[in-house]
Write a protein that holds these residues in place. Structure first.
Motif, PDB file in Angstrom:
ATOM      1  N   ARG A  78      -6.555  13.554   5.659  1.00 32.40           N
ATOM      2  CA  ARG A  78      -7.069  13.276   4.316  1.00 32.40           C
ATOM      3  C   ARG A  78      -8.312  14.088   3.974  1.00 32.40           C
ATOM      4  O   ARG A  78      -8.516  14.502   2.825  1.00 32.40           O
ATOM      5  CB  ARG A  78      -7.373  11.792   4.186  1.00 32.40           C
ATOM      6  N   ASP A  89      -8.505   8.097  -0.374  1.00 33.11           N
ATOM      7  CA  ASP A  89      -8.068   6.830   0.191  1.00 33.11           C
ATOM      8  C   ASP A  89      -7.238   6.005  -0.806  1.00 33.11           C
ATOM      9  O   ASP A  89      -6.951   4.837  -0.544  1.00 33.11           O
ATOM     10  CB  ASP A  89      -9.283   6.006   0.649  1.00 33.11           C
ATOM     11  N   ASP A  91      -3.888   6.227  -3.855  1.00 32.03           N
ATOM     12  CA  ASP A  91      -2.832   7.003  -4.518  1.00 32.03           C
ATOM     13  C   ASP A  91      -3.295   7.387  -5.937  1.00 32.03           C
ATOM     14  O   ASP A  91      -3.967   6.603  -6.627  1.00 32.03           O
ATOM     15  CB  ASP A  91      -1.549   6.195  -4.617  1.00 32.03           C
ATOM     16  N   TYR A 107      -0.441  12.299  -5.369  1.00 34.58           N
ATOM     17  CA  TYR A 107      -1.063  12.081  -4.057  1.00 34.58           C
ATOM     18  C   TYR A 107      -0.725  10.676  -3.579  1.00 34.58           C
ATOM     19  O   TYR A 107      -0.870   9.705  -4.333  1.00 34.58           O
ATOM     20  CB  TYR A 107      -2.569  12.253  -4.164  1.00 34.58           C
ATOM     21  N   THR A 109      -1.116   8.127   0.056  1.00 35.65           N
ATOM     22  CA  THR A 109      -1.765   7.974   1.384  1.00 35.65           C
ATOM     23  C   THR A 109      -0.721   7.668   2.444  1.00 35.65           C
ATOM     24  O   THR A 109       0.248   6.949   2.203  1.00 35.65           O
ATOM     25  CB  THR A 109      -2.809   6.848   1.335  1.00 35.65           C
ATOM     26  N   GLY A 114      -2.717  12.346   4.424  1.00 41.25           N
ATOM     27  CA  GLY A 114      -2.437  12.262   3.005  1.00 41.25           C
ATOM     28  C   GLY A 114      -1.288  13.174   2.619  1.00 41.25           C
ATOM     29  O   GLY A 114      -1.090  14.233   3.239  1.00 41.25           O
TER      30      GLY A 114
END
Length: 443
Positions: A78, A89, A91, A107, A109, A114
């Motif tokens: 990440r 941390d 979405d 994006y 997690t 990630g």
């Protein structure tokens, strides 16, 4: 430069349609592109969800940076993705910059990693087919609108063109065929106004023609007599006294006609002046009778005054002119040994004769120009044909009226009625004053 109305209407309509088409296609293209971009972003998010679901159920700690077509998939710790998403941390979906280019991203997690899915933003050609469809639809609309605008321009220009052609014909030939009163309300009103104008002009020209014919004939008669007696006098065919008397009578007749024409022209130009002051109709009657005593003797007619004091509000000169015209008309109509009476009544001056009178059909038009002259001019020794028309207009101009009553074979009675005067004293300088109007006959 387009000069015709039809061409200008057509060009203006097409110009407005072209602007509308450009705006419509431009706005449609922008909206379509936005919608396609939203669809691409939603598809990218679904792809990221699918990949994240697979990775969560099949844990792999292998990093990836794979480009498939135009879509790039990155799986990495990440902290390496902190430059591309606002919160590593959580979405998220949106746009970011990768390798110097603007990208749509999704994006998600993963355990200790990630997942970032990228696709170039604004470079998709998926919306191009929609743009082509918009252009085709707009072109078809422009074609249909062009045909309709042409028809509209013709429907507007054609009636205007008919009126223009009729106007040119009216100016060139003095007459034109009636224009059809069709089309929109404004064009129908234009055609109706033109037809009314053409009818009024035709009536005016016919009246002018009749006027000129009558006046030409009336002018020719005294001029012919004056010329004939002058030539006869020069040749010794007539005694000087007889020739002088005839020339004097005819010249007065000619003078009377010319003055009648001038008075009538002044009234038509609304330059006919009328004063308002107290007038004793009895005094006017006596002056008018005195003015025409010599003429009455020549006609062999008794001219008498039966006048009692009665005061009205009027113009003394114009009242005397009315009385003179009525008396002269009566003298012409009355046979020898007849009687013409001028009398007064409250607010009225009455001239009655013992002539042949008027037919019932003549009463309504007795004051029309040349009506009695055209009808009886060859049978009776009438004047110019304008005297009674002037009498009527003078009476109305002074706030009163002139009427006629008659029984065929029993004479005619003309009555001038005027507004009552609140005063019984004449205006200064009126007593003994001669009329400034050129009456039909002057002693």
């Amino acid at each position: 430069m387009i000069r015709s109305l039809r061409g200008r209407l057509f060009a203006a309509t097409l110009g407005a349609l072209a602007v509308t088409l450009v705006l419509t296609i431009g706005i449609g293209a922008v909206l379509t592109r936005r919608q396609v971009d939203r669809s691409q972003a939603a598809a990218l998010a679904r792809r990221a969800d699918d990949l994240a679901y697979q990775r969560r159920h099949s844990v792999s700690y292998v990093n990836e940076n794979v480009l498939t077509g135009r879509t790039r998939t990155i799986v990495a710790p990440r902290r390496r993705l902190v430059a591309y998403v606002p919160d590593i941390d959580a979405d998220s979906d949106g746009t970011t910059t990768y390798d110097g280019h603007r990208q749509l991203y999704a994006y998600r997690t993963l355990p200790s990693r990630g997942l970032l899915v990228l696709r170039p933003a604004g470079t998709s050609g998926a919306w191009h087919p929609f743009l082509v469809d918009l252009l085709l639809a707009g072109s078809a609309g422009v074609l249909v609108a062009a045909v309709l605008s042409l028809l509209l321009a013709r429907s507007v220009a054609r009636p205007v063109g008919r009126v223009a052609d009729a106007t040119q014909a009216l100016a060139a030939d003095g007459r034109a065929e009636p224009v059809p009163e069709t089309g929109p309300a404004e064009l129908e009103s234009l055609a109706r106004s033109f037809n009314e104008m053409a009818d009024q002009l035709a009536a005016s020209r016919e009246t002018e023609r009749n006027f000129l014919l009558s006046v030409s004939h009336e002018l020719k008669t005294p001029l012919t007599a004056i010329r004939g007696y002058a030539e006869g006098l020069a040749e010794g065919a007539f005694a000087p006294d007889d020739a002088a008397e005839t020339i004097l009578v005819e010249s007065r007749r000619l003078e009377r006609l010319v003055q009648d024409l001038l008075d009538l022209a002044r009234m038509n130009r609304r330059e006919f002046s009328v004063r308002r002051e107290p007038v004793d109709l009895a005094e006017v009657a006596r002056q008018a009778v005195a003015r025409h005593e010599a003429s009455a003797r020549n006609f062999g007619v008794d001219l008498v005054a039966d006048a009692e004091e009665t005061w009205v509000e009027a113009d003394p000169d114009r009242v005397l002119q009315v009385a003179s015209n009525l008396i002269e008309n009566a003298l012409h109509e009355t046979p020898r040994a007849g009687v013409v009476t001028v009398r007064t009544e409250p607010r009225r001056l009455v001239v009655a004769d013992t002539g042949p009178g008027l037919e019932p059909d003549d009463l309504a038009r007795a004051f029309d120009r040349f009506y009695l002259y055209d009808k009886h001019g060859r049978e009776r020794p009438l004047g110019s044909g304008l005297g009674l028309a002037i009498v009527k207009q003078l009476g109305v101009a002074m706030g009163g009226d002139v009427t006629v009553e008659s029984v065929s074979g029993a004479g005619a009675v003309f009555t001038l009625e005027l507004p009552r005067s609140p005063s019984r004293e004449p205006a200064r300088g009126y007593a003994g004053r001669r009329s400034t109007s050129a009456g039909p006959a002057r002693p």
